[in-house]
Design a protein around this motif. Sequence first.
Motif, PDB file in Angstrom:
ATOM      1  N   GLN A  30       0.822  -1.216   0.000  1.00 14.98           N
ATOM      2  CA  GLN A  30       0.000   0.000   0.000  1.00 14.98           C
ATOM      3  C   GLN A  30       0.853   1.262   0.000  1.00 14.98           C
ATOM      4  OE1 GLN A  30      -2.941  -0.446   3.248  1.00 14.98           O
ATOM      5  NE2 GLN A  30      -4.423  -0.337   1.584  1.00 14.98           N
ATOM      6  N   GLU A  31       2.008   1.205   0.663  1.00 12.48           N
ATOM      7  CA  GLU A  31       2.912   2.356   0.724  1.00 12.48           C
ATOM      8  C   GLU A  31       3.753   2.489  -0.543  1.00 12.48           C
ATOM      9  OE1 GLU A  31       5.136   1.650   4.296  1.00 12.48           O
ATOM     10  OE2 GLU A  31       3.514   2.348   5.600  1.00 12.48           O
ATOM     11  N   GLY A  32       3.640   1.524  -1.446  1.00 10.30           N
ATOM     12  CA  GLY A  32       4.398   1.569  -2.688  1.00 10.30           C
ATOM     13  C   GLY A  32       5.833   1.094  -2.550  1.00 10.30           C
ATOM     14  N   LYS A  33       6.173   0.509  -1.418  1.00 11.17           N
ATOM     15  CA  LYS A  33       7.541   0.047  -1.184  1.00 11.17           C
ATOM     16  C   LYS A  33       7.800  -1.307  -1.833  1.00 11.17           C
ATOM     17  CE  LYS A  33       8.054   2.853   2.912  1.00 11.17           C
ATOM     18  NZ  LYS A  33       8.203   2.909   4.348  1.00 11.17           N
ATOM     19  N   ILE A  34       6.735  -2.073  -2.024  1.00  5.74           N
ATOM     20  CA  ILE A  34       6.793  -3.289  -2.834  1.00  5.74           C
ATOM     21  C   ILE A  34       5.932  -2.999  -4.057  1.00  5.74           C
ATOM     22  CG2 ILE A  34       6.120  -5.705  -3.027  1.00  5.74           C
ATOM     23  CD1 ILE A  34       6.685  -6.068  -0.067  1.00  5.74           C
ATOM     24  N   PRO A  35       6.531  -3.031  -5.264  1.00  4.97           N
ATOM     25  CA  PRO A  35       5.749  -2.747  -6.465  1.00  4.97           C
ATOM     26  C   PRO A  35       4.623  -3.764  -6.650  1.00  4.97           C
ATOM     27  CG  PRO A  35       8.099  -2.985  -6.972  1.00  4.97           C
ATOM     28  CD  PRO A  35       7.907  -3.373  -5.555  1.00  4.97           C
ATOM     29  N   ALA A  36       3.419  -3.274  -6.897  1.00  5.84           N
ATOM     30  CA  ALA A  36       2.268  -4.165  -7.028  1.00  5.84           C
ATOM     31  C   ALA A  36       1.203  -3.496  -7.889  1.00  5.84           C
ATOM     32  CB  ALA A  36       1.702  -4.492  -5.648  1.00  5.84           C
ATOM     33  N   GLY A  40      -9.129  -5.860  -9.744  1.00  8.33           N
ATOM     34  CA  GLY A  40     -10.324  -5.680  -8.924  1.00  8.33           C
ATOM     35  C   GLY A  40      -9.890  -5.125  -7.577  1.00  8.33           C
ATOM     36  N   SER A  41     -10.209  -5.832  -6.511  1.00 11.43           N
ATOM     37  CA  SER A  41      -9.810  -5.379  -5.176  1.00 11.43           C
ATOM     38  C   SER A  41      -8.629  -6.186  -4.636  1.00 11.43           C
ATOM     39  CB  SER A  41     -11.002  -5.486  -4.219  1.00 11.43           C
ATOM     40  OG  SER A  41     -11.410  -6.842  -4.120  1.00 11.43           O
ATOM     41  N   HIS A  42      -8.020  -6.995  -5.491  1.00 13.51           N
ATOM     42  CA  HIS A  42      -6.941  -7.888  -5.052  1.00 13.51           C
ATOM     43  C   HIS A  42      -5.585  -7.410  -5.550  1.00 13.51           C
ATOM     44  CE1 HIS A  42      -9.928 -10.801  -3.739  1.00 13.51           C
ATOM     45  NE2 HIS A  42     -10.566 -10.552  -4.869  1.00 13.51           N
ATOM     46  N   TRP A  43      -4.626  -7.308  -4.625  1.00 17.24           N
ATOM     47  CA  TRP A  43      -3.270  -6.931  -4.982  1.00 17.24           C
ATOM     48  C   TRP A  43      -2.536  -8.126  -5.582  1.00 17.24           C
ATOM     49  CZ3 TRP A  43      -1.502  -2.165  -5.221  1.00 17.24           C
ATOM     50  CH2 TRP A  43      -2.102  -1.176  -4.446  1.00 17.24           C
ATOM     51  N   ARG A  44      -1.708  -7.850  -6.584  1.00 12.09           N
ATOM     52  CA  ARG A  44      -0.843  -8.857  -7.189  1.00 12.09           C
ATOM     53  C   ARG A  44       0.548  -8.258  -7.359  1.00 12.09           C
ATOM     54  NH1 ARG A  44      -4.253 -11.442  -5.518  1.00 12.09           N
ATOM     55  NH2 ARG A  44      -5.630 -12.900  -6.575  1.00 12.09           N
ATOM     56  N   ILE A  45       1.551  -9.103  -7.226  1.00 13.73           N
ATOM     57  CA  ILE A  45       2.945  -8.678  -7.297  1.00 13.73           C
ATOM     58  C   ILE A  45       3.654  -9.556  -8.319  1.00 13.73           C
ATOM     59  CG2 ILE A  45       5.086  -8.408  -5.999  1.00 13.73           C
ATOM     60  CD1 ILE A  45       1.902  -8.649  -4.050  1.00 13.73           C
ATOM     61  N   GLN A  46       4.414  -8.919  -9.200  1.00 13.47           N
ATOM     62  CA  GLN A  46       5.163  -9.669 -10.202  1.00 13.47           C
ATOM     63  C   GLN A  46       6.492 -10.108  -9.585  1.00 13.47           C
ATOM     64  OE1 GLN A  46       5.285  -7.618 -13.887  1.00 13.47           O
ATOM     65  NE2 GLN A  46       6.304  -9.286 -14.947  1.00 13.47           N
ATOM     66  N   LYS A  47       6.804 -11.392  -9.689  1.00 10.69           N
ATOM     67  CA  LYS A  47       7.995 -11.945  -9.047  1.00 10.69           C
ATOM     68  C   LYS A  47       9.266 -11.249  -9.524  1.00 10.69           C
ATOM     69  CE  LYS A  47       9.824 -16.234  -7.320  1.00 10.69           C
ATOM     70  NZ  LYS A  47       9.675 -17.685  -7.279  1.00 10.69           N
ATOM     71  N   SER A  48       9.325 -10.873 -10.790  1.00 12.03           N
ATOM     72  CA  SER A  48      10.528 -10.192 -11.292  1.00 12.03           C
ATOM     73  C   SER A  48      10.734  -8.847 -10.584  1.00 12.03           C
ATOM     74  CB  SER A  48      10.448  -9.995 -12.804  1.00 12.03           C
ATOM     75  OG  SER A  48       9.306  -9.246 -13.156  1.00 12.03           O
ATOM     76  N   ASP A  49       9.648  -8.186 -10.162  1.00 13.29           N
ATOM     77  CA  ASP A  49       9.772  -6.949  -9.386  1.00 13.29           C
ATOM     78  C   ASP A  49      10.390  -7.233  -8.021  1.00 13.29           C
ATOM     79  OD1 ASP A  49       8.733  -5.329 -11.386  1.00 13.29           O
ATOM     80  OD2 ASP A  49       6.692  -5.399 -10.595  1.00 13.29           O
ATOM     81  N   LEU A  50      10.062  -8.386  -7.445  1.00 17.22           N
ATOM     82  CA  LEU A  50      10.651  -8.756  -6.156  1.00 17.22           C
ATOM     83  C   LEU A  50      12.138  -9.021  -6.297  1.00 17.22           C
ATOM     84  CD1 LEU A  50       7.936 -11.113  -4.634  1.00 17.22           C
ATOM     85  CD2 LEU A  50       8.261  -8.662  -4.280  1.00 17.22           C
ATOM     86  N   THR A  51      12.533  -9.616  -7.418  1.00 16.06           N
ATOM     87  CA  THR A  51      13.955  -9.869  -7.665  1.00 16.06           C
ATOM     88  C   THR A  51      14.713  -8.546  -7.712  1.00 16.06           C
ATOM     89  OG1 THR A  51      13.369 -11.850  -8.912  1.00 16.06           O
ATOM     90  CG2 THR A  51      15.581 -10.976  -9.255  1.00 16.06           C
ATOM     91  N   GLU A  52      14.136  -7.554  -8.385  1.00 13.15           N
ATOM     92  CA  GLU A  52      14.754  -6.221  -8.438  1.00 13.15           C
ATOM     93  C   GLU A  52      14.805  -5.590  -7.047  1.00 13.15           C
ATOM     94  OE1 GLU A  52      13.094  -3.593 -11.426  1.00 13.15           O
ATOM     95  OE2 GLU A  52      12.816  -5.296 -12.784  1.00 13.15           O
TER      96      GLU A  52
END
Length: 63
Positions: A30-36, A40-52
């Motif tokens: 929510q704070e934008g510290k993890i790109p997501a 709809g109302s569900h957050w999703r995160i791309q694994k390649s963003d976590l690698t970065e």
Amino acid sequence: MDSEHHDIMTISQVAKYFQISEMTTYKLVQEGKIPAFKIGSHWRIQKSDLTELIQQLKNGERI
């Protein structure tokens, strides 16, 4: 197609991946510290963003 499926993660999966609580993960998203992004109302995160993000943390950046 299976590898593509695992490239998109839920809050719960990211929490397990980083070994932190879901509440902390949700807050960081929510704070934008993890790109997501939202579907709809569900957050999703791309694994390649976590690698970065991990690389940035290794280089001394803080979230």
